[in-house]
Design an enzyme around this catalytic site. Structure first.
Site, PDB file in Angstrom:
ATOM      1  N   SER A 427       0.871  -1.176   0.000  1.00 48.99           N
ATOM      2  CA  SER A 427       0.000   0.000   0.000  1.00 48.99           C
ATOM      3  C   SER A 427       0.905   1.221   0.000  1.00 48.99           C
ATOM      4  O   SER A 427       1.732   1.379   0.897  1.00 48.99           O
ATOM      5  CB  SER A 427      -0.857   0.007   1.269  1.00 48.99           C
ATOM      6  N   CYS A 620      -7.095  -0.742   7.363  1.00 48.50           N
ATOM      7  CA  CYS A 620      -5.988  -1.308   6.586  1.00 48.50           C
ATOM      8  C   CYS A 620      -5.121  -2.192   7.470  1.00 48.50           C
ATOM      9  O   CYS A 620      -4.862  -1.876   8.627  1.00 48.50           O
ATOM     10  CB  CYS A 620      -5.144  -0.180   6.000  1.00 48.50           C
ATOM     11  N   ASP A 665      -8.460  -2.075   3.003  1.00 49.39           N
ATOM     12  CA  ASP A 665      -7.259  -2.394   2.231  1.00 49.39           C
ATOM     13  C   ASP A 665      -6.527  -3.399   3.114  1.00 49.39           C
ATOM     14  O   ASP A 665      -5.759  -3.019   3.984  1.00 49.39           O
ATOM     15  CB  ASP A 665      -6.435  -1.111   2.045  1.00 49.39           C
ATOM     16  N   TRP A 667      -4.754  -7.430   3.923  1.00 52.70           N
ATOM     17  CA  TRP A 667      -4.010  -8.534   3.334  1.00 52.70           C
ATOM     18  C   TRP A 667      -3.689  -9.586   4.366  1.00 52.70           C
ATOM     19  O   TRP A 667      -3.907  -9.370   5.538  1.00 52.70           O
ATOM     20  CB  TRP A 667      -2.727  -7.993   2.701  1.00 52.70           C
TER      21      TRP A 667
HETATM   22  P1  FAD Z   1       6.887 -14.229   1.254  1.00 51.99           P
HETATM   23  O1  FAD Z   1       8.098 -14.897   0.789  1.00 51.99           O
HETATM   24  O2  FAD Z   1       5.810 -13.966   0.275  1.00 51.99           O
HETATM   25  O3  FAD Z   1       6.319 -14.996   2.494  1.00 51.99           O
HETATM   26  C1  FAD Z   1       5.145 -14.525   3.134  1.00 51.99           C
HETATM   27  C2  FAD Z   1       4.692 -15.522   4.172  1.00 51.99           C
HETATM   28  O4  FAD Z   1       4.344 -16.740   3.545  1.00 51.99           O
HETATM   29  C3  FAD Z   1       5.751 -15.914   5.209  1.00 51.99           C
HETATM   30  O5  FAD Z   1       5.826 -15.010   6.257  1.00 51.99           O
HETATM   31  C4  FAD Z   1       5.227 -17.254   5.647  1.00 51.99           C
HETATM   32  O6  FAD Z   1       4.194 -17.077   6.591  1.00 51.99           O
HETATM   33  C5  FAD Z   1       4.658 -17.826   4.367  1.00 51.99           C
HETATM   34  N1  FAD Z   1       5.662 -18.673   3.711  1.00 51.99           N
HETATM   35  C6  FAD Z   1       6.552 -18.331   2.769  1.00 51.99           C
HETATM   36  N2  FAD Z   1       7.305 -19.385   2.395  1.00 51.99           N
HETATM   37  C7  FAD Z   1       6.871 -20.416   3.126  1.00 51.99           C
HETATM   38  C8  FAD Z   1       7.227 -21.798   3.193  1.00 51.99           C
HETATM   39  N3  FAD Z   1       8.193 -22.313   2.443  1.00 51.99           N
HETATM   40  N4  FAD Z   1       6.549 -22.572   4.057  1.00 51.99           N
HETATM   41  C9  FAD Z   1       5.554 -22.059   4.824  1.00 51.99           C
HETATM   42  N5  FAD Z   1       5.183 -20.789   4.799  1.00 51.99           N
HETATM   43  C10 FAD Z   1       5.820 -19.969   3.968  1.00 51.99           C
HETATM   44  N6  FAD Z   1       3.080  -5.536   3.570  1.00 51.99           N
HETATM   45  C11 FAD Z   1       3.703  -4.516   4.197  1.00 51.99           C
HETATM   46  O7  FAD Z   1       4.674  -4.741   4.943  1.00 51.99           O
HETATM   47  N7  FAD Z   1       3.317  -3.206   4.005  1.00 51.99           N
HETATM   48  C12 FAD Z   1       2.277  -2.895   3.196  1.00 51.99           C
HETATM   49  O8  FAD Z   1       1.955  -1.721   3.052  1.00 51.99           O
HETATM   50  C13 FAD Z   1       1.596  -3.952   2.533  1.00 51.99           C
HETATM   51  N8  FAD Z   1       0.549  -3.696   1.723  1.00 51.99           N
HETATM   52  C14 FAD Z   1      -0.093  -4.720   1.098  1.00 51.99           C
HETATM   53  C15 FAD Z   1      -1.172  -4.424   0.266  1.00 51.99           C
HETATM   54  C16 FAD Z   1      -1.822  -5.448  -0.403  1.00 51.99           C
HETATM   55  C17 FAD Z   1      -2.982  -5.136  -1.297  1.00 51.99           C
HETATM   56  C18 FAD Z   1      -1.393  -6.783  -0.236  1.00 51.99           C
HETATM   57  C19 FAD Z   1      -2.066  -7.908  -0.950  1.00 51.99           C
HETATM   58  C20 FAD Z   1      -0.332  -7.075   0.592  1.00 51.99           C
HETATM   59  C21 FAD Z   1       0.335  -6.050   1.271  1.00 51.99           C
HETATM   60  N9  FAD Z   1       1.420  -6.321   2.095  1.00 51.99           N
HETATM   61  C22 FAD Z   1       2.039  -5.291   2.734  1.00 51.99           C
HETATM   62  C23 FAD Z   1       1.981  -7.682   2.226  1.00 51.99           C
HETATM   63  C24 FAD Z   1       3.084  -7.865   1.174  1.00 51.99           C
HETATM   64  O9  FAD Z   1       2.502  -7.888  -0.117  1.00 51.99           O
HETATM   65  C25 FAD Z   1       3.856  -9.181   1.323  1.00 51.99           C
HETATM   66  O10 FAD Z   1       2.955 -10.242   1.404  1.00 51.99           O
HETATM   67  C26 FAD Z   1       4.741  -9.211   2.524  1.00 51.99           C
HETATM   68  O11 FAD Z   1       5.637  -8.117   2.506  1.00 51.99           O
HETATM   69  C27 FAD Z   1       5.574 -10.503   2.555  1.00 51.99           C
HETATM   70  O12 FAD Z   1       6.283 -10.633   1.352  1.00 51.99           O
HETATM   71  P2  FAD Z   1       7.634 -11.459   1.260  1.00 51.99           P
HETATM   72  O13 FAD Z   1       7.937 -11.697  -0.180  1.00 51.99           O
HETATM   73  O14 FAD Z   1       8.696 -10.819   2.088  1.00 51.99           O
HETATM   74  O15 FAD Z   1       7.268 -12.821   1.974  1.00 51.99           O
END
Ligand code: FAD
Length: 667
Positions: A427, A620, A665, A667
């Site tokens: 966001s 949010c 908003d 997630w």
């Molecule tokens: P990822 O690698 O995608 O992992 C996320 C989670 O998935 C992990 O913490 C774990 O729980 C699980 N996971 C991953 N791999 C494994 C595995 N091998 N086994 C089991 N579980 C697993 N985030 C913010 O910080 N700020 C924002 O403003 C924000 N806004 C958003 C707005 C929208 C509309 C949406 C959809 C999401 C938003 N998010 C926000 C969340 C963000 O998009 C990400 O999902 C978040 O930052 C995690 O991403 P990542 O790639 O670091 O983690």
């Protein structure tokens, strides 16, 4: 560069003519992208793109089209998997199709001996995904009419056989509304559904198992309906090909990060603020929109993956990936290397699918590992205990089975079987009025130990962003938690601290009249868009405009630990005076945990007064718990303050949602 011909993976789309020969489906599909290169656009034009699906299937010899309505790419990936399975197990001639790429007025001409799948995600408040809006409006419109002239009362779709699967989230009120409504509409128009309309639940975390449980009886029903014979699923590569120049159908804007810092640093917890410049690109945003960040996998995980599949020694060999089939799209810009393909384009760290693990049995390094894989594939509980609950990614899962390497697995199987690396959404935490060329994000770095797992899961995107921040702030070889990122990107494209991004427009918007009051509930990183909202209203106030009450409920653990933007809010307060009110909830300061919903309740009369003045209400952050609680509490407040029965309060909140004055908003 020398081409490793043995390893040539196949490839890309649009080799019209020369590919008519191949009948196997290829299933890569890539979401429409505002930055798609002109090469891709030209390619599409040359292929004589038709919007007539009946004609397209006829021309390409297909008997099964799998439409997807996808926002973040998950529905698209399920569509690809169904296409592949239909082809390999049942000999269907499948094609995957973005539902937006075709017209529907001629669905009444859909041949009886073919089948259409609809794999549809539900978005937001029960809405279709952006690419499915038109289809949905057409199908559910009052006066739907087809080419033959037949309308809703005449069963115009009686020749259409269809299969339906929905992707939803039960924490939303309109759970899987999209697939339910489309299913109802298709049946009403006389179409014949095969199997049940499947529903996957992301909210309960059971999407994959819901999908697996749904698809078996569906395939049985489809085999009966179409007279299909199941055959031994043999792995057949859908990729092969010759060298071809660089190709990119998937081309986000590589944006410079102009500033980055940590909003707080507490042991093991990091929260990043980043400023991403979109100046000079043709990108634009509005306050409340989302930015997508395209991540890079951690070096440590790329190494593990290449090692497990015996690709370490040839990681820098040049390979070409080309689609054999005209309905294929390109997943990976080519030529590339194993290293680059894994690092930038394949989701190698995600939870593992039981179905995909099963498909590796045929390539196990020995009989013992093969037996174990077969058992994992057949026994859901065993798989959960050994793989899912351990939070293993695919390479870790295979390492847990044997220390031997899976050298026999064709690379094309890995490309097909794993999802492509998905962008993550954030966001936007700035105001477009204040900084139109610079997008702020506020991201907490994911580092979690899930109950029962032996290792920490490190989020792909956020740890990559942390490495970029470290590099930008002077660390020559950033290495958060030993993850070793390759910061400069494929062919050094991201050198100088860049990150690939695109912007997604959202409906989460300030009222156009700034004198209207607003109530915002945003604990933790849920405060992100509200920083943008407040920045905007503070700027308007500073210009002398009348700005209505701007009430923020913010929550975190401790005032001195993780209170995001505390100092900035003080400055905004100076510009806005009494019209900005921030009410805080610190969950770990007192003996009792206090959350934003408690504070909301304590301030019931203020909230109710503002609602009477037509305040917009925004939530949010965490979808699973907080947003639901806030929704309930607001219903109670309205009922109590206005002396109504509880159900009326709930109804009022529903009404606020549908009229747009309650916006989420989450997630
Ligand atoms: P990822 O690698 O995608 O992992 C996320 C989670 O998935 C992990 O913490 C774990 O729980 C699980 N996971 C991953 N791999 C494994 C595995 N091998 N086994 C089991 N579980 C697993 N985030 C913010 O910080 N700020 C924002 O403003 C924000 N806004 C958003 C707005 C929208 C509309 C949406 C959809 C999401 C938003 N998010 C926000 C969340 C963000 O998009 C990400 O999902 C978040 O930052 C995690 O991403 P990542 O790639 O670091 O983690």
């Amino acid at each position: 560069a020398q081409l490793d011909t043995l390893d040539l993976i196949v490839l890309v789309a649009l080799l019209v003519g020369s590919v008519a020969y191949f009948t196997k489906g290829t299933y890569w599909a890539v979401p429409k992208d505002p930055y798609a290169s002109s090469a891709a656009a030209n390619g599409a034009a040359k292929s004589g793109k038709t919007r007539d699906v009946v004609e397209k299937m006829e021309e390409t010899g297909k008997n099964c089209v799998i439409f997807y309505g996808s926002q973040t790419g998950t529905a698209e990936d399920y569509a690809s998997r169904l296409a592949k399975e239909g082809s390999q197990r049942f000999g269907l001639k499948t094609m995957v199709a973005d539902i937006e790429d075709y017209d529907y007025e001629n669905l009444d001409k859909f041949p009886e001996d073919k089948v259409a799948f609809f794999v549809l995600a539900t978005y937001g408040e029960g809405e279709p995904t952006d690419n499915a809006v038109e289809f949905y409006q057409f199908l559910t419109g009052e006066d739907v009419a087809f080419e033959s002239g037949a309308g809703a009362d005449d069963s115009p779709l009686s020749s259409l056989k269809y299969v339906a699967f929905g992707l939803g989230n039960n924490t939303y009120e309109h759970y899987n509304a999209m697939v339910r409504h489309v299913d109802t509409a298709l049946s009403k128009l006389g179409a014949q559904r095969i199997g049940s309309a499947g529903e996957g639940d992301d909210g309960a975390g059971t999407m994959e198992e819901d999908f697996l449980a749904w698809k078996e009886p569906m395939w049985t029903a489809l085999s009966d309906a179409m007279g299909l014979q199941e055959r031994e699923a043999v792995y057949e590569p859908v990729f092969s090909g010759q060298p071809k120049g660089p190709y990119s159908a998937h081309n986000p804007y590589v944006a410079p990060i102009v500033e980055s810092y940590e909003l707080f640093t507490v042991k093991d917890r990091n929260c990043l603020h980043m400023e991403i410049s979109i100046s000079g690109s043709n990108l634009s945003y509005q306050t409340g929109d989302h930015i997508a960040i395209w991540p890079t996998n951690a070096g440590a995980e790329v190494d593990r993956f290449l090692e497990v599949f015996g690709l370490e020694d040839k990681r820098h060999s040049v390979i070409n990936i080309k689609g054999i089939d005209v309905t294929a799209k390109v997943p990976i810009p080519s030529p590339t290397t194993y290293d680059a393909a894994v690092r930038y384009y394949m989701e190698v760290c995600a939870p593992v699918s039981r179905q995909f693990v099963s498909s590796l049995a045929a390539f196990a390094p020995d009989e013992q590992s093969k037996a174990e894989i077969v058992r994992l594939g057949n026994d859901k509980d065993y798989f959960h205990e050994k793989i899912t609950n351990q939070c293993y990614n695919i390479a870790q899962a295979l390492q847990s089975i044997t220390s031997k390497h899976f050298t026999a697995v064709p690379f094309s199987l890995l490309i097909e079987g794993l999802n492509k690396l998905q962008p993550r959404y954030y966001s936007i935490s700035s105001s477009s009025l204040v900084q139109k060329d610079k997008i702020s994000i506020t991201a907490v770095v994911e580092s979690v130990r899930l109950p029962g797992a032996s290792h920490m899961v490190k989020g792909v995107t956020t740890n990559y962003l942390l490495a970029l921040k470290q590099k930008q702030n002077g660390d020559p070889s950033p290495d958060p938690h030993g993850l070793t990122y390759s910061i400069t990107g494929p062919r050094n494209k991201y050198d100088g601290i860049h990150v690939p991004v695109h912007v997604r427009h959202s409906n989460f918007k300030l009222p156009s009249d700034p004198s209207k009051p607003i109530i915002m509930v945003g604990p933790g990183t849920g405060v992100a868009p509200f920083r943008g909202f407040i920045q905007e209203r503070a700027a308007l106030a500073a210009k002398g405009e009348k700005v209505g009450t701007t009430l923020l409920f913010f929550g975190c653990r401790k005032r001195d630990e993780d209170f995001l933007y505390q100092e900035e809010f003080k400055k905004f307060q100076e510009q806005m005076g009494d019209s900005l009110k921030i009410i805080t909830a610190f969950s770990r300061e007192g003996s009792e945990k206090v959350y934003v919903q408690h504070r909301l309740k304590e301030n019931a009369s203020l909230v109710s007064d503002l609602l009477k003045q037509k305040a917009n209400f925004y939530v949010c952050g965490d979808a699973a718990n907080m947003a639901r609680e806030v929704n309930l509490v607001l219903g109670h407040i309205i009922a109590e303050q206005r002396g109504m029965p509880a159900e009326r309060g709930e109804e009022m909140v529903k009404h606020m949602r549908s009229s747009g004055s309650y916006q989420e908003d989450v997630w």
